[in-house]
Write a protein that holds these residues in place. Structure first.
Motif, PDB file in Angstrom:
ATOM      1  N   UNK A   1       0.836  -1.195   0.000  1.00 48.61           N
ATOM      2  CA  UNK A   1       0.000   0.000   0.000  1.00 48.61           C
ATOM      3  C   UNK A   1       0.876   1.253   0.000  1.00 48.61           C
ATOM      4  N   UNK A   2       0.643   2.134  -0.943  1.00 50.73           N
ATOM      5  CA  UNK A   2       1.408   3.371  -1.015  1.00 50.73           C
ATOM      6  C   UNK A   2       1.020   4.285   0.134  1.00 50.73           C
ATOM      7  N   UNK A   3       2.023   4.967   0.668  1.00 55.66           N
ATOM      8  CA  UNK A   3       1.745   5.848   1.796  1.00 55.66           C
ATOM      9  C   UNK A   3       2.098   7.291   1.482  1.00 55.66           C
ATOM     10  N   UNK A   4       2.460   7.569   0.245  1.00 51.64           N
ATOM     11  CA  UNK A   4       2.807   8.944  -0.119  1.00 51.64           C
ATOM     12  C   UNK A   4       1.534   9.770  -0.265  1.00 51.64           C
ATOM     13  N   UNK A   5       1.441  10.823   0.517  1.00 49.02           N
ATOM     14  CA  UNK A   5       0.259  11.686   0.485  1.00 49.02           C
ATOM     15  C   UNK A   5       0.568  12.884  -0.397  1.00 49.02           C
ATOM     16  N   UNK A   6      -0.214  13.063  -1.437  1.00 48.33           N
ATOM     17  CA  UNK A   6      -0.017  14.162  -2.372  1.00 48.33           C
ATOM     18  C   UNK A   6      -0.763  15.400  -1.890  1.00 48.33           C
ATOM     19  N   UNK A   7      -0.099  16.531  -1.965  1.00 49.79           N
ATOM     20  CA  UNK A   7      -0.703  17.816  -1.607  1.00 49.79           C
ATOM     21  C   UNK A   7      -1.301  18.426  -2.867  1.00 49.79           C
ATOM     22  N   UNK A   8      -2.609  18.548  -2.924  1.00 47.04           N
ATOM     23  CA  UNK A   8      -3.289  19.086  -4.097  1.00 47.04           C
ATOM     24  C   UNK A   8      -3.599  20.571  -3.944  1.00 47.04           C
ATOM     25  N   UNK A   9      -3.070  21.181  -2.886  1.00 47.19           N
ATOM     26  CA  UNK A   9      -3.302  22.610  -2.677  1.00 47.19           C
ATOM     27  C   UNK A   9      -4.215  22.873  -1.498  1.00 47.19           C
ATOM     28  N   UNK A  76      -8.356   4.452   6.561  1.00 49.57           N
ATOM     29  CA  UNK A  76      -8.439   4.876   7.961  1.00 49.57           C
ATOM     30  C   UNK A  76      -7.268   4.330   8.787  1.00 49.57           C
ATOM     31  N   UNK A  77      -6.726   3.179   8.392  1.00 50.20           N
ATOM     32  CA  UNK A  77      -5.509   2.693   9.042  1.00 50.20           C
ATOM     33  C   UNK A  77      -4.355   3.651   8.768  1.00 50.20           C
ATOM     34  N   UNK A  79      -4.637   6.836   7.935  1.00 48.17           N
ATOM     35  CA  UNK A  79      -4.908   8.112   8.613  1.00 48.17           C
ATOM     36  C   UNK A  79      -4.473   8.056  10.072  1.00 48.17           C
ATOM     37  N   UNK A  80      -4.669   6.893  10.694  1.00 49.24           N
ATOM     38  CA  UNK A  80      -4.285   6.742  12.100  1.00 49.24           C
ATOM     39  C   UNK A  80      -2.765   6.681  12.243  1.00 49.24           C
ATOM     40  N   UNK A  81      -2.123   5.932  11.353  1.00 47.88           N
ATOM     41  CA  UNK A  81      -0.667   5.793  11.418  1.00 47.88           C
ATOM     42  C   UNK A  81       0.019   7.136  11.157  1.00 47.88           C
ATOM     43  N   UNK A  82      -0.467   7.844  10.135  1.00 48.56           N
ATOM     44  CA  UNK A  82       0.149   9.116   9.737  1.00 48.56           C
ATOM     45  C   UNK A  82      -0.384  10.302  10.546  1.00 48.56           C
ATOM     46  N   UNK A  83      -1.336  10.001  11.450  1.00 50.20           N
ATOM     47  CA  UNK A  83      -1.930  11.056  12.283  1.00 50.20           C
ATOM     48  C   UNK A  83      -2.503  12.190  11.431  1.00 50.20           C
ATOM     49  N   UNK A  84      -3.290  11.798  10.445  1.00 52.14           N
ATOM     50  CA  UNK A  84      -3.925  12.774   9.549  1.00 52.14           C
ATOM     51  C   UNK A  84      -5.149  13.361  10.239  1.00 52.14           C
ATOM     52  N   UNK A  85      -5.206  14.674  10.316  1.00 51.49           N
ATOM     53  CA  UNK A  85      -6.367  15.351  10.907  1.00 51.49           C
ATOM     54  C   UNK A  85      -7.423  15.537   9.819  1.00 51.49           C
TER      55      UNK A  85
END
Length: 445
Positions: A1-9, A76-77, A79-85
């Motif tokens: 599973x890719x974990x790179x989060x892209x910033x779209x602005x 959601x796993x 989001x929890x690992x990366x502590x995404x708000x």
């Protein structure tokens, strides 16, 4: 599973999720078996439909559901690992075929913004001060007296007198009249009535109508012109001038009860008479003053918070708030008995500004409460409930009523939380005290 989060602005983000279709095989088989047990098909007993027919009927549906469920679980796993708000629910977009060996989803979502708290010491707010004294108590009691007003025909002697020697209609009198109105000599719809009753000075009738009635005695008539306003609710007569003839049937003077112990008893004061009644009126007025002053200060503080703090507002939260406001408006229409309220079109766009402001304030308050530890404590919640319950006949029952419902308890918690924020803000801002009368306070929004 890719974990790179892209910033779209701004607050928009994207992450790509991948998993093997084979990982769902066991769950897929179990789901099809369960569906097969209840599936009905001509020529087969319930639960006896062959596996290949169950597959044909439900295979694609099961693949679709399981793949979305798995993508949601992985998101959601992550989001929890990366502590995404997270600001709201993700939008999952499939990027592969249902039958592909590797299933790929894009998860598009918004994150909560960073709130830049401004310098509260630069803010100026006004705190109103109002004292309740005898004149305010007298006016409040006068309102209570007027609620018990009753009328007697002028000139007829009775237990309360005859109203004086003047038989003519005066301000405050109740009159019963017949009237007929004509435009260009022709009667018009709604321009005629018999035994019509109203009180002079209450503003129920147009000013010209009341002016013509003043000074008339029972049995007297008067003809006068009346120019209807251009915006009058009766479109057929709006902007036109009519000629009215009124005939007074009776003139009744108002009798207000005397402020004595009997009057106090009628107001529910069983002991202490007038003195106790006045004390209770003062308590109620003091409570109203506190409520109004708190509300005005709260509104001003919230406006200052909104202008002093900087943040990007999540579109998803605004959209959710707009939907909530639409539903609230619809419920209001239903409660007012509006026909077909459930189907009345209510465009969400009309709530865009209000929803955005609410979301902004919610995020600002949440951040401020967290930073400054302003959350409501159990003791504060109890104190607020006790204060509200004290105004009722059975305070203990009211306290139980609050604590028996989580939603009501949450409302009190939010109220206390807002009070904590106001206290914190005003401890830093420049607060100007301004003394005003109760009447002036009552006129402020």
């Amino acid at each position: 599973m890719a974990v790179q989060i892209e910033n779209l602005g701004q607050l928009d983000r994207k992450v790509t999720l991948e998993f093997a279709r084979a990982d769902l095989a066991k769950a897929r088989e179990a789901r099809l078996v369960k569906l097969g047990k209840t599936m009905k098909m001509a020529g087969f007993r319930p639960g006896k439909v062959p596996k290949n027919l169950v597959e044909k009927q439900y295979g694609m549906q099961v693949d679709f559901e399981l793949q979305f469920d798995k993508a949601s679980e992985l998101f959601y796993e992550l989001a929890q690992i990366e502590k995404i708000a997270l600001a709201g629910q993700p939008r999952l977009e499939p990027k592969s075929e249902l039958e592909a060996d590797t299933i790929v989803f894009d998860a598009l979502f918004e994150v909560l913004p960073e709130v830049k708290i401004g310098d509260f010491s630069k803010a100026e707010v006004t705190k109103y001060l109002t004292e309740i004294a005898d004149p305010e108590i007298d006016r409040a009691i006068d309102v209570l007296r007027k609620q018990q007003v009753h009328y007697h025909p002028r000139g007829e002697a009775g237990h309360h007198g005859d109203g004086g020697a003047n038989m003519a209609a005066q301000a405050g009198d109740q009159v019963v009249i017949d009237f007929v109105g004509k435009i260009d000599g022709v009667e018009f719809a709604g321009g005629k009535a018999e035994n019509f009753e109203y009180v002079l000075g209450e503003g129920r009738m147009l000013p010209e109508f009341e002016a013509a009635t003043l000074g008339l005695k029972a049995g007297e008539s008067k003809t006068f012109p009346l120019a209807f306003p251009a915006d009058y609710h009766g479109k057929d007569v709006a902007g036109k001038t009519a000629e009215f003839t009124i005939t007074v049937k009776s003139v009744n003077w108002p009798h207000l009860p005397t402020v004595d112990d009997a009057f106090a008893l009628s107001m529910g004061v069983t002991e202490g008479g007038v003195a106790k009644m006045r004390a209770e009126v003062k308590e109620n007025l003091d409570r109203e003053v506190k409520r109004r002053i708190t509300s005005l200060l709260k509104n001003e503080v919230m406006e200052k918070l909104n202008s002093l703090c900087e943040l990007d507002v999540p579109k998803s939260l605004v959209a959710s708030e707009q939907e909530r406001l639409v539903e609230s408006a619809r419920q209001d229409l239903m409660q007012r008995g509006i026909p077909n309220a459930k189907d009345v079109p209510i465009p969400v766009e009309m709530f865009a500004e209000q929803a955005t402001k609410r979301v902004r304030l919610g995020l600002i308050l949440g951040d401020l409460v967290k930073q400054q530890n302003l959350a409501a404590t159990a003791d504060q919640i109890k104190a607020e409930i006790d204060e509200q319950a004290a105004t009722y006949e059975d305070p203990k029952e009211v306290v139980r009523w609050f604590y028996s419902n989580p939603s009501r308890l949450k409302d009190i918690e939010n109220l206390v939380l807002e009070d904590n924020v106001i206290k914190y803000f005003t401890s830093l801002a420049k607060v100007t005290d301004k003394a005003i009368s109760f009447e002036e306070l009552s006129k402020l929004n």
